[in-house]
Every structure is written in structure tokens, then in C-alpha cells.
Write a protein that holds these residues in place. Sequence first.
Motif, PDB file in Angstrom:
ATOM      1  N   ALA A  17       0.821  -1.220   0.000  1.00  0.00           N
ATOM      2  CA  ALA A  17       0.000   0.000   0.000  1.00  0.00           C
ATOM      3  C   ALA A  17       0.851   1.264   0.000  1.00  0.00           C
ATOM      4  N   TYR A  18       2.137   1.147   0.302  1.00  0.00           N
ATOM      5  CA  TYR A  18       3.044   2.297   0.343  1.00  0.00           C
ATOM      6  C   TYR A  18       4.100   2.234  -0.760  1.00  0.00           C
ATOM      7  N   ALA A  19       3.834   1.452  -1.806  1.00  0.00           N
ATOM      8  CA  ALA A  19       4.852   1.179  -2.825  1.00  0.00           C
ATOM      9  C   ALA A  19       4.917   2.233  -3.923  1.00  0.00           C
ATOM     10  N   THR A  20       3.912   3.092  -4.047  1.00  0.00           N
ATOM     11  CA  THR A  20       3.872   4.029  -5.168  1.00  0.00           C
ATOM     12  C   THR A  20       3.540   5.433  -4.686  1.00  0.00           C
ATOM     13  N   ASP A  21       3.928   6.384  -5.509  1.00  0.00           N
ATOM     14  CA  ASP A  21       3.421   7.743  -5.355  1.00  0.00           C
ATOM     15  C   ASP A  21       2.937   8.208  -6.723  1.00  0.00           C
ATOM     16  N   VAL A  22       2.727   9.502  -6.894  1.00  0.00           N
ATOM     17  CA  VAL A  22       2.121   9.992  -8.131  1.00  0.00           C
ATOM     18  C   VAL A  22       3.083   9.886  -9.318  1.00  0.00           C
ATOM     19  N   SER A  23       4.356   9.643  -9.053  1.00  0.00           N
ATOM     20  CA  SER A  23       5.348   9.572 -10.128  1.00  0.00           C
ATOM     21  C   SER A  23       5.129   8.399 -11.075  1.00  0.00           C
ATOM     22  N   GLY A  24       4.456   7.350 -10.605  1.00  0.00           N
ATOM     23  CA  GLY A  24       4.330   6.133 -11.400  1.00  0.00           C
ATOM     24  C   GLY A  24       5.427   5.129 -11.119  1.00  0.00           C
TER      25      GLY A  24
END
Length: 474
Positions: free
Chosen positions: A27-34
Motif C-alpha cells: 500500500a506504500y509502494a507508489t506515489d504519483v510519479s508512477g
Amino acid sequence: MATTDAGGRGATGGAGGFVADPDVCAAYATDVSGLREVPAAVVRPTSTAELLDALERARIDRLPITAAGAQTSTTGASIAAPGGAILSTRRLDGIVDLDVGARRVRVQPGVVLADLNRTLAEHGLFFAPDPTSENEATVGGSVACNASGARTLRYGPTRAHVAGLTLALADGRTVELRRPVLEKNTVGLIPAQDPVDWFVGSEGTLGVVVEAELALLPLPPRVVGLGIPFPDEASALAFVVAARTSEGVDPRCLEYFDPVSFGFAREAQGSGAWQDSEGTMVYLEEAGDDDPDFDAWLSLAEAHGARDHAIAVFDDEGQLRDARRFRHACPAAMHEATGPYLAAGGRRISTDWAVPFPEAADALAEARRAAREHGVDDPVVYGHLGNGHPHLNWVARDPDEVHRIEACVEEILKRTVLPRAGTVAAEHGVGKLKARWLPLQMSDLQIGLMRAVKRELDPHDLFGRGNIFDSNTP
């Protein structure tokens, strides 16, 4: 390293313990960068004591740890380093102290900007920086990347509004720093005189924000927004320059939409007050005690070929809120358009470069030509053109398109942006995505100074590993 099992029973006890459960970590593996990097563990402290305990455990175990708020970073700054952990500050969302008379507020790093401003509005105050993701972005993340937004035209970025910081350092110390108030000071080198500035914009590489003291402004009695359509990009950008240099007008923001981005926003939000508008658009706001000089604005718009019959006026809080949502719909629409391609290795690519505002029109025209030369789609453009700061956006559908678009962006930076004394990153920071471009803008001397500070404060490179500096940066 202390961990918990899937049931959440932590060896550390309490909510401050590290969690290695795969579902939680994913659940913490991504941000808005892709970008995507599943952390080895996640820690979600609910108090300052738990935050400091987590950092001490990371120090003892030499575990790389990346502080993250709502993970709205567009540069990968809020995802973990390989093999590292995420320190989520989302539960540290308290307002510690509000001094209305002094116009100061002390907050924890997980406070969401929009929530903070709703509280401050009850006291006639506001925190000026307004990044596009203000309904999700946290104070800690905003300090980390020196966030800005539409109102930066008048009020400046986050840095200008940080009065003090309480920070946890990699060696286990907690330090409290405040801005100097002296008008004159000749002691020491300039970079050492205000250590608050070391940490604002450091993207979590030097320390973790425990609390931030923020300077506030009184809410303006009157704010009016204008949406002004133009026949083409050149006319709109000439108007933006005139709006910054003409007497009788005083915008606090000058936002730009090209026809495609404006279409995205209309589709996402509905037409509303924009119902008669189309094509290229400039949105601006004036704030003050009285109504703006509408005649001055109309005259300036007409002189630059505006479609004056379709100018939209936003003159109450509800309409202004709708206009801001309309602007914020652009990146959301681009992000949604990228969704179907993420599994195949595609992602949204968005630039964050800026040039001196009189140069923006020529730079943008050159950037569009570069896209054609590289055989990639024409970018979707919107952003803070009042600051010479457009966002160029592409949907890359696979890794090959990612490579070709990034090659195009690098060419734009080298050929168009930096020769105009521009920057590769104006408001979103460098993070992991743009670290390779740092040497394009900064000299070995500058990078060496930054690396020296990093070694002094974090000799084992535990905090924010991969942000700003990559392995190829000297």
C-alpha cells in the motif's frame, strides 16, 4: 529491525512498530510519479516518541528510511529506497499550537494543507502555499520539496513561510531551528547562517520533520477570479507577461491551460461558469480590500486578442473553490489517463522546468518543436506561466515511449531551459526521477557542497536514499 506479523502484533508493541506484512507494504509502494518500490517495512507512528523510536531502530539496524506523508510526490521522492522502509507521518496530524496574534501555527508533519487552512479560516488567517494536491498534501511533504502553487506568484513558495522546524537527525539528536531575525549579521559563511534553509527543500535527505512552525497571513477581504479565453497560446502568454508588468493590475496567480488541458478539466468538472469558454485559457485572481479594476483587466485582455465576450468571473468563495477544483482536475485527468498503461511499464511524464517568465512563450514553443523532432506526442500543457513555469505532460504507454519522451525532455532542458537560466525542477523537487539531471544545472562545486552537508548529517545515507543524488552524480 522490529517487525509485526500479519495480524499487526508488533515486537515493538503499539502502533509505532515496523510492519513487514506484504499487503501493508504494498500500500506504500507508489506515489504519483508512477514509480514503484515495495518497502521492506512500514512504520506508522502516532506520536513524536514513536517516530523517534522508529528512527533510532533504523539507525541501529542501518536501515534506509524514507519519510512520506500522503505520497503525492511526482518525482518518486516518497517511495522507499530498495530494501528500505517507509516512515509514514499520516497519523501525526495534530495542530500543536496556534498563536493568532503572532500569526504563527506549530503543526505536526502529517497535517493536510487544506485541513489546516479550513481551521485557520475560522481565525481569519491562511497558510499561503497552495500546491495542486493541497487536499492531500501534508505539511511535512511540502516542507521537504519546498512546494508551491498558483498563489506563489504573489506569496512565494513554502520556504518563505517556514519560521522554524523541529527535526530528527540521523545520529539520534532532535534539534529545534528558528529563522534568524537580525537585520545585520557578518558571522560565518552565508550557507551556515540560516540552517532552516538546509532542510526546506532537502526532500527528506538530511532529517525528518517532527514539527513545523509556519508563518500565516490574514485572509484577504476580497478575492475575485477571472477566466479569460484566447485564440492561441502566443496571445495568452503575451497577456501573462503584460499582466505582470502593467500598471493597474496586481494578480496573485496567473494560471495557463492549453486547449487539451482545458478540455480535460471541462470533462472532469463540467462547464459551470466556463460554459461559453473554449480553447486556450488564462485563469487569474486578484486579492485585496476592494474589487479589482475590471476595466484595466478588460483593456489588457482585449489588447491581446482575448475572447472578451466569454470571460468568466468568479466572485464568491463557492465559485473560487470550483475554479480551483477545475485547475486541479488537469493533473488528475492525466494521471487517470495513464492508469491503463501502468502494468505495461508506461506512466505519466510531467515536466517541472521553469524559465524567467518573459522567456516562457519562446521556451514553450521550442519545447513543442522538440517533441515533434523526437516523434512523440505534442505535450498537454498547463501550469504557473505567471512564474514562467509550465507543466508539459505526456502519457507514455510502454517503456519505449517512456525512454523516448524522457530523451525529449532532456533535450528540452539542455537546449531550451538551462540556456535561459532556467531550472529542471521548479516546485516538485528532484526526487529520484530527476536526480540524473542535477549535474545539468549545478556545478561540481555546488554538488560537492551539498554532498558534504549530507555526509555530515547522514553519513550512512539512511534518510531519503536516492532522492536528489543518484549513483551517477559525482
